[in-house]
Enzyme design. Sequence first.
Site, PDB file in Angstrom:
ATOM      1  N   HIS A 251      19.214  33.808  21.565  1.00 36.55           N
ATOM      2  CA  HIS A 251      20.334  34.287  20.747  1.00 36.55           C
ATOM      3  C   HIS A 251      21.034  35.497  21.382  1.00 36.55           C
ATOM      4  O   HIS A 251      22.151  35.824  21.007  1.00 36.55           O
ATOM      5  CB  HIS A 251      19.922  34.526  19.286  1.00 36.55           C
ATOM      6  CG  HIS A 251      19.179  35.793  18.995  1.00 36.55           C
ATOM      7  ND1 HIS A 251      17.806  35.842  18.851  1.00 36.55           N
ATOM      8  CD2 HIS A 251      19.611  37.058  18.788  1.00 36.55           C
ATOM      9  CE1 HIS A 251      17.437  37.068  18.572  1.00 36.55           C
ATOM     10  NE2 HIS A 251      18.511  37.836  18.534  1.00 36.55           N
TER      11      HIS A 251
ATOM     12  N   ASP B 112      12.981  30.970  21.205  1.00 32.01           N
ATOM     13  CA  ASP B 112      14.155  31.848  21.312  1.00 32.01           C
ATOM     14  C   ASP B 112      14.105  32.680  22.608  1.00 32.01           C
ATOM     15  O   ASP B 112      13.898  33.886  22.578  1.00 32.01           O
ATOM     16  CB  ASP B 112      14.223  32.756  20.079  1.00 32.01           C
ATOM     17  CG  ASP B 112      15.594  33.394  19.922  1.00 32.01           C
ATOM     18  OD1 ASP B 112      16.386  33.365  20.886  1.00 32.01           O
ATOM     19  OD2 ASP B 112      15.884  33.932  18.831  1.00 32.01           O
TER      20      ASP B 112
ATOM     21  N   SER C 171      15.962  42.679  19.969  1.00 28.06           N
ATOM     22  CA  SER C 171      15.902  41.261  20.299  1.00 28.06           C
ATOM     23  C   SER C 171      15.762  41.091  21.802  1.00 28.06           C
ATOM     24  O   SER C 171      16.508  41.691  22.566  1.00 28.06           O
ATOM     25  CB  SER C 171      17.170  40.549  19.835  1.00 28.06           C
ATOM     26  OG  SER C 171      17.123  40.354  18.457  1.00 28.06           O
TER      27      SER C 171
HETATM   28  N1  ARG Z   1      17.585  37.333  13.074  1.00 30.47           N
HETATM   29  C1  ARG Z   1      17.548  37.533  14.480  1.00 30.47           C
HETATM   30  C2  ARG Z   1      17.986  38.925  14.840  1.00 30.47           C
HETATM   31  O1  ARG Z   1      18.868  39.480  14.250  1.00 30.47           O
HETATM   32  C3  ARG Z   1      18.421  36.594  15.199  1.00 30.47           C
HETATM   33  C4  ARG Z   1      17.935  35.219  15.159  1.00 30.47           C
HETATM   34  C5  ARG Z   1      18.894  34.263  15.759  1.00 30.47           C
HETATM   35  N2  ARG Z   1      18.573  32.941  15.324  1.00 30.47           N
HETATM   36  C6  ARG Z   1      19.339  32.224  14.480  1.00 30.47           C
HETATM   37  N3  ARG Z   1      18.882  31.107  14.024  1.00 30.47           N
HETATM   38  N4  ARG Z   1      20.514  32.652  14.117  1.00 30.47           N
HETATM   39  O2  ARG Z   1      17.487  39.500  15.791  1.00 30.47           O
END
Ligand code: ARG
Length: 727
Positions: free
Chosen positions: A97, A233, A662
């Site tokens: 992501h 991811d 992330s």
């Molecule tokens: N919630 C995660 C973050 O803000 C991002 C995950 C991305 N994945 C998704 N399915 N949108 O770090």
Amino acid sequence: MKKYIFVLSLAIVFGLNSLFASLRTDEGMWLPMFVERLNWTDIQKMGLQLTIDELYSINHSSLKDAVVGLAEGSAPNGFFCTGEIVSDKGLLFTNHHCAYDVIQRHSSIQHDYLTDGFWAMNAEDEIPNPGLTASFLVRMEDVTEQVLSELDDEMTIEKRAAKIREITSPIKEKASEDGKYDAVVKSFYDGSEYYLFVYQTFKDVRLVGAPPSSIGKFGGDTDNWMWPRHTGDFAILRVYSAPDGSPADYSKDNVPLKPKHHLPVSIKGYEKDDYAMIWGFPGNTERYLTSYGIDFAINQKNPAIIDVFGTMLDVMKTQMDADPAIRIELASDHAGIANVWKYFIGQTRGLKRLDVKSKKEEIEKDFINWYKKNDETNEKYGNVLQNLQAAYQQMEGTITPFYLIAIGSSNIECLNLSMQTVVMEEMLEKKKENKAQIELTIDALKETSEEFYSDYNISMDRDMLSSMLSLFKKRLSLNQLPDIFATINAKFNGDINSYVDYVFKNSIFTDKDRYNKFLSNPKVKTLKKDPINELSSSFNKIIASYQANLAEGQQNVSLNMRKFIAGLREMNPSVKYYPDANSSMRFTYGTIKDYYPADAVHYDYITHAKGILEKEDPTNEEFIVSPKLKELIKKGDFGIYGKDGDLVINFLSTNDITGGNSGSPVINGKGELIGIAFDGNWEAMSGDIAFENELQRTISVDIRYVLFVIDKYAGAKHLIDELTLVK
Ligand code: ARG
């Protein structure tokens, strides 16, 4: 016996709560420069085997040299994600992501890397990404004394900010060593301390590999922010330097970076309660937010964001479903907005369910009891909480602009185009302006217009405008709305759709021919009476009317938050208060751990390959499993990455992270990479405001799943060969 009494009396002096707090929790995003101030014996007992020097040193290579901040552009004021160097040829792991935007940029219907994944099988195939940068922290330094020596409490916010700029700019200048480094000075504890960060920023970062979204984004927005999770991811980039090792813009002569340090990768796995630490660049937390700030978030800020983002998502989704090219074009924006939208829904839910407000009120009560005991503290802190309450009250009535400003961020393109003519309007009005100047401006506008209309999505623009106006009408009363709504009522019978039709039929900005015709003979009058301009000036007018209150409220919050945090630290001198996240390098340590999300419910700390098949749903794009992955899982063909016929996919740890982390490395006690952090969990979504020790977990992708996908799924064994594997 003596010791016991001593501890007890300390506890009485400093407040029991705080003493226990510092003993019990994995909370804290610590500055690497100060690792030695932490409870080192405890950390070693938890399982860390590296020395302080091996973690952070400015004299020789250390773990911090394998951690990079990713940014768009070169001056690293902030980083959108973190990455880690995993080979002596600059290979970098981060999240799928985090690279999503980059992957999308290179995707088309013919080469849809979002859907199919991308793997560079040799160096020539690696794709450059102009604009994407990777920054290494060279050093950091406390410059608090220099900065604070010239500030005082009587200064206005503007004066203070100007003074800070004046003091810090030579500091940064010097630290940059003639442009060799990027330097920033950041404020900590809302302006009580200041630190200089010196970065070396590399500007040639190439895309090496990305799994298909069915792996990298498996579970989609449904699973996002949630556990149990089965997402691969991760994505792979490579940092390039000039042949002499220095940073350089993309060139085919650049060579893979020789890093100071790269992380070994352990495929030995881990057990529950094992030590785990995460290094990275958390972006933003509000751990010192007061009860008043929580009311404001729950009742004012969050609902507006959720409303506006939700509306945008609906409009975008309709467009994406209708046209495959648009699906690719909007994929990254949509994913980003959906992520934030769900975040705020979760935050509100968490704040309410965990009654975070009461916890904050407890702290505030202690604070009041403390400062009242002494004249000096009473003088210093006596009105801080009152001021904060008043500041939020002042902003309360200003919720309207939170909605209205959204019209800008919702990216209605014809509004943006109209903005570009503002300068020309001013020129035309001042008749004296020289003709050549006007000609030049017109030429520039003609050029942008070509580009603008080449991919102008008029149907989405129309839909976005009418959806936003409908939302505002539903949520705000007539006196909170811009006066264009009076026009809509009077002339269009209150029918937003027919008003929007009228706008699109008549504005010069919504049609290439009309716009070009205008540019060939521009008249102020045409601009003044254009319906898009009418609309935007109506919005600007009402936003301006709220601006003063909003700005003053925000300033008062910031001013008094500084005092409040300073007061807390003075009240509990033995407690190690870590500063809120601000996109500077931090480290968090904890353990691999399960949790109990609700009464009688237990969540294990790892997920397995079979869970991917359990979630499979070929009718739902978020839960598609590719035939190849399915076959590998069914056969149990996990190679050296499996254990006992199974493969671990994701895992949980107690580390304290937030957005910006992330892509961060999850590292075991020996300094080896065991996973890549990518998410937080639903039950603790208020965690950026108050850490929840029992509930809050970091969700990471197990490095063995990452390597399995690279090796077994993609057949990119050459990348595995680059790593330093610990088997
Ligand atoms: N919630 C995660 C973050 O803000 C991002 C995950 C991305 N994945 C998704 N399915 N949108 O770090």
